[in-house]
Design a protein around this motif. Structure first.
Motif, PDB file in Angstrom:
ATOM      1  N   LYS A 187       0.829  -1.216   0.000  1.00 21.15           N
ATOM      2  CA  LYS A 187       0.000   0.000   0.000  1.00 21.15           C
ATOM      3  C   LYS A 187       0.859   1.259   0.000  1.00 21.15           C
ATOM      4  O   LYS A 187       0.395   2.323  -0.397  1.00 21.15           O
ATOM      5  CB  LYS A 187      -0.928   0.005   1.219  1.00 21.15           C
ATOM      6  N   ASN A 188       2.103   1.138   0.475  1.00 14.65           N
ATOM      7  CA  ASN A 188       3.000   2.300   0.508  1.00 14.65           C
ATOM      8  C   ASN A 188       4.450   1.814   0.552  1.00 14.65           C
ATOM      9  O   ASN A 188       4.986   1.524   1.616  1.00 14.65           O
ATOM     10  CB  ASN A 188       2.695   3.181   1.738  1.00 14.65           C
ATOM     11  N   ALA A 191       6.827   3.529   3.032  1.00 16.20           N
ATOM     12  CA  ALA A 191       6.464   3.617   4.453  1.00 16.20           C
ATOM     13  C   ALA A 191       7.704   3.533   5.339  1.00 16.20           C
ATOM     14  O   ALA A 191       7.779   4.188   6.364  1.00 16.20           O
ATOM     15  CB  ALA A 191       5.484   2.501   4.813  1.00 16.20           C
TER      16      ALA A 191
END
Lengths: 198, 88
Positions: A187-188, A191
Motif C-alpha cells: 500500500k505504501n 512507508a
C-alpha cells in the motif's frame, strides 16, 4: 576480494589504429555513463543494501563492469598503437597526447576527467535500484551512439556485445526491483526504508 | 586460430555461460533449470581446463598445476589487451 583472470570477457583484436575513434570510445571508460562509473556505482551501493539477493546482483554485475572497463581500455590502447606525430596531429589526438602520451586515462569524449558525481549511493534501495536501471539504459544509448559513428567491424563486434550486456543487466536489476517491492508494504512502498529503518 | 587459442576459447565460453547463470540465479535463486545448467557447465569447464593444462601448462596462477619452482610463468605475455594488429 577480487582475483584477476588473464583474459578479456570478449576478445578485442583491432587491426587498424584510429585515434579519432579512441577519443569517443574512451567515454565508455571515464565518461558520465561509462564502465568505470558503472563498476564503482554498483560495488559502492552494496554496503547499504538490506537484501542478500540484491547484494549478490550488485556484486556480480559490478564485477562484470570491471571486465568491461578492461575491454574499453584494450580498445583505446589498440586504437592508439604505433602512431606517428603526424597521425596524432591530423586526428586531433594531440590535445590528449600532450597530457597522457599513449596511456589510457579515464576521461569523457568531451575530455572531462572521470568524476564521482557520475554515481550515487543514496542508502535507499528504491532510489539506488532506479539509478541502476537508468544507468544501464544510458550506457546502452552511449553504445548505440558509438555504433552509429563507427565503421570498423573489429570495433563494432565488441561494442555490440557490450551493448547487449547493458540490456541483460537492466533485466536483472528490474528483477531485483520487483523482488524488493514484493517485500515492502504494497500500500505504501515508501512507508519505511529497509536500508535504515528497523 | 591456433590450438592454444581454440582451447582457451572453449574455457572462456564456459566462463561466460556460467557468469550469465550467476546473474540469473541471483534473482532466480530456486530456478531448477539454471541450477542444473550450472552443474553441467562447471563440469564442462573443468574438463576444458584439464585438457588445456595437459598441453599448455597452468591456466591460473593459483592452480596446483602452476609450477612454483624454476621460473614463474604467470608473467609471460601477451597480456589480454595486447594485439599487434597482425596475428589472429
Amino acid at each position: 576480494m577480487w582475483q584477476y583472470q588473464k583474459k578479456l570477457q570478449y576478445p578485442i583484436n583491432i587491426k587498424n589504429p584510429n585515434p579519432k575513434y579512441a577519443q569517443i570510445i574512451i567515454s565508455q571508460y571515464g565518461g558520465p555513463d561509462g564502465e568505470l562509473g558503472a563498476s564503482m556505482r554498483y560495488l559502492t551501493q552494496r554496503y547499504s543494501m538490506p537484501y542478500d539477493d540484491v547484494k549478490a546482483t550488485l556484486t556480480d554485475i559490478g564485477t562484470e563492469e570491471l571486465a568491461h572497463l578492461e575491454m574499453i581500455c584494450a580498445m583505446v590502447h589498440q586504437l592508439t598503437r604505433k602512431l606517428t606525430p603526424k597521425q596524432i596531429k591530423d586526428a586531433g589526438f594531440d590535445t590528449y597526447f600532450v597530457d597522457h602520451t599513449n596511456a589510457v586515462y579515464p576521461i569523457a569524449a568531451s575530455a572531462l576527467p572521470w568524476r564521482a558525481e557520475y554515481i550515487q549511493a543514496k542508502g535507499d534501495i528504491l532510489a539506488d535500484l532506479h539509478e541502476d536501471l537508468a544507468a544501464e539504459q544510458k550506457a546502452r544509448v552511449t553504445y548505440d551512439n558509438l555504433i552509429r559513428l563507427i565503421d570498423d567491424p573489429d570495433i563494432l563486434d565488441p561494442l555490440r556485445f557490450l551493448r547487449e550486456r547493458e540490456i541483460a543487466h537492466y533485466q536483472r536489476f528490474g528483477e531485483a526491483l520487483r523482488r524488493t517491492t514484493d517485500r515492502l508494504d504494497s500500500k505504501n512502498y515508501y512507508a519505511f526504508n529497509p536500508s535504515f529503518d528497523k | 586460430m591456433n590450438d592454444r587459442k581454440y582451447m582457451l576459447r572453449k574455457i572462456w565460453e564456459m566462463d561466460f555461460a556460467l557468469h550469465e547463470l550467476v546473474l540469473f540465479l541471483d534473482t532466480h535463486p530456486k530456478n531448477a533449470r539454471a541450477l542444473e545448467l550450472t552443474r553441467q557447465y562447471r563440469a564442462r569447464r573443468a574438463t576444458a581446463i584439464a585438457e588445456y593444462e595437459a598441453v599448455f601448462g597452468p591456466y591460473q596462477p593459483t592452480a596446483d598445476s602452476t609450477p612454483a619452482e624454476g621460473e614463474w610463468k604467470w608473467i609471460k605475455g601477451p597480456w589480454p589487451w595486447e594485439f599487434d594488429g597482425t596475428e589472429v
